[in-house]
Structures are given as C-alpha cells and as structure tokens.
Design a protein around this motif. Sequence first.
Motif, PDB file in Angstrom:
ATOM      1  N   GLU A   6       7.816 -66.314  24.634  1.00 28.28           N
ATOM      2  CA  GLU A   6       7.799 -66.600  26.059  1.00 28.28           C
ATOM      3  C   GLU A   6       8.838 -65.766  26.791  1.00 28.28           C
ATOM      4  O   GLU A   6       8.558 -65.191  27.839  1.00 28.28           O
ATOM      5  CB  GLU A   6       8.029 -68.091  26.304  1.00 28.28           C
ATOM      6  N   ILE A  29      -2.676 -61.403  28.210  1.00 32.47           N
ATOM      7  CA  ILE A  29      -3.296 -62.722  28.300  1.00 32.47           C
ATOM      8  C   ILE A  29      -2.650 -63.700  27.330  1.00 32.47           C
ATOM      9  O   ILE A  29      -2.434 -64.858  27.651  1.00 32.47           O
ATOM     10  CB  ILE A  29      -4.813 -62.625  28.003  1.00 32.47           C
ATOM     11  N   GLU A  30      -2.333 -63.204  26.142  1.00 30.87           N
ATOM     12  CA  GLU A  30      -1.851 -64.091  25.081  1.00 30.87           C
ATOM     13  C   GLU A  30      -0.926 -63.312  24.163  1.00 30.87           C
ATOM     14  O   GLU A  30      -1.187 -62.155  23.848  1.00 30.87           O
ATOM     15  CB  GLU A  30      -3.083 -64.566  24.307  1.00 30.87           C
ATOM     16  N   GLU A  32       1.139 -64.190  20.531  1.00 32.63           N
ATOM     17  CA  GLU A  32       1.513 -65.084  19.447  1.00 32.63           C
ATOM     18  C   GLU A  32       2.309 -64.275  18.435  1.00 32.63           C
ATOM     19  O   GLU A  32       2.484 -63.069  18.591  1.00 32.63           O
ATOM     20  CB  GLU A  32       0.272 -65.687  18.792  1.00 32.63           C
ATOM     21  N   GLU A 100      -7.766 -57.108  21.348  1.00 34.55           N
ATOM     22  CA  GLU A 100      -7.155 -58.094  20.466  1.00 34.55           C
ATOM     23  C   GLU A 100      -6.483 -57.306  19.348  1.00 34.55           C
ATOM     24  O   GLU A 100      -7.121 -56.467  18.712  1.00 34.55           O
ATOM     25  CB  GLU A 100      -8.205 -59.041  19.895  1.00 34.55           C
TER      26      GLU A 100
END
Length: 135
Positions: A6, A29-30, A32, A100
């Motif tokens: 984050e 978008i993401e 991890e 991705e």
Amino acid sequence: MARASEAFLEKATSLAEKTFWGYVGCEMIELEEQRVVVELDVEPHHLNLIGILHGGVHATMLDSAMGILVMAAHSDAKMVTTNLNIHYLAQAKEERVRVEAEIVHESRSMMTTEGKLLNESGDLCALATATFRKS
C-alpha cells in the motif's frame, strides 16, 4: 507485504504520474506480493499506422508492470531490466487492455517475471518475460 504494498503503491503512483508511465496513461489496478495488474484505455495516439495497438505500448506496459512488481518486492534496492522478451500474438484496438504480471524466479541479485497483455475480450495479445537485476 500488504502494508508495504500500500505504501509503495501510493508513492509509486504519485511519482509515476510525472514520468513516461503517466504520459502513456497506464493505471495500476492491483498490487500483491507476487502479482500486479495494470490497465490502459487504448486511444488513437496509442495505435500504429495500421490501426492496432503499437508494439512499443505493449512493451512499455509489460516492462513497467513487471518492473513495478520487482521494485515492490525489493523497495530497498534499485531494480533494472536486463532482458525483455515479447511475443506478439493478437491485436488490440481502441479498447481497455490489461497486463497481468507475476514473479516466476528469484535469486539474490536477479528476478525473472512473466507478463501477459490481454484485450477486452480476454484474448492473449502479448506474452513477455523479463529479468531484472539489483543495481
């Protein structure tokens, strides 16, 4: 890694807006620990002369997404691309495309990643691998 991701995401997003990433219009978008997703709304200035997504935009999105992933994994080090290999498989037009990427191998000083660029229909448009070295 959630908190670190984050913090990294917030910092990277702020810095990226003033760089080539922001100029192209990519959007994270993401993020991890082992995976990142980046998207782009393809506009006319992203196309080549035959009306499909320019190969350089493919390369930019793939290299950037994979690079962000390794930088997030090693936020204490500078990571640089040493090898980028792309297979162009299908076309994308004026639509939303998605990259991705994931980490596939790691040593003390090198990381190898894989990235896939998909068009809005989910077709695989490009497949890439990249190796990054701690600088």
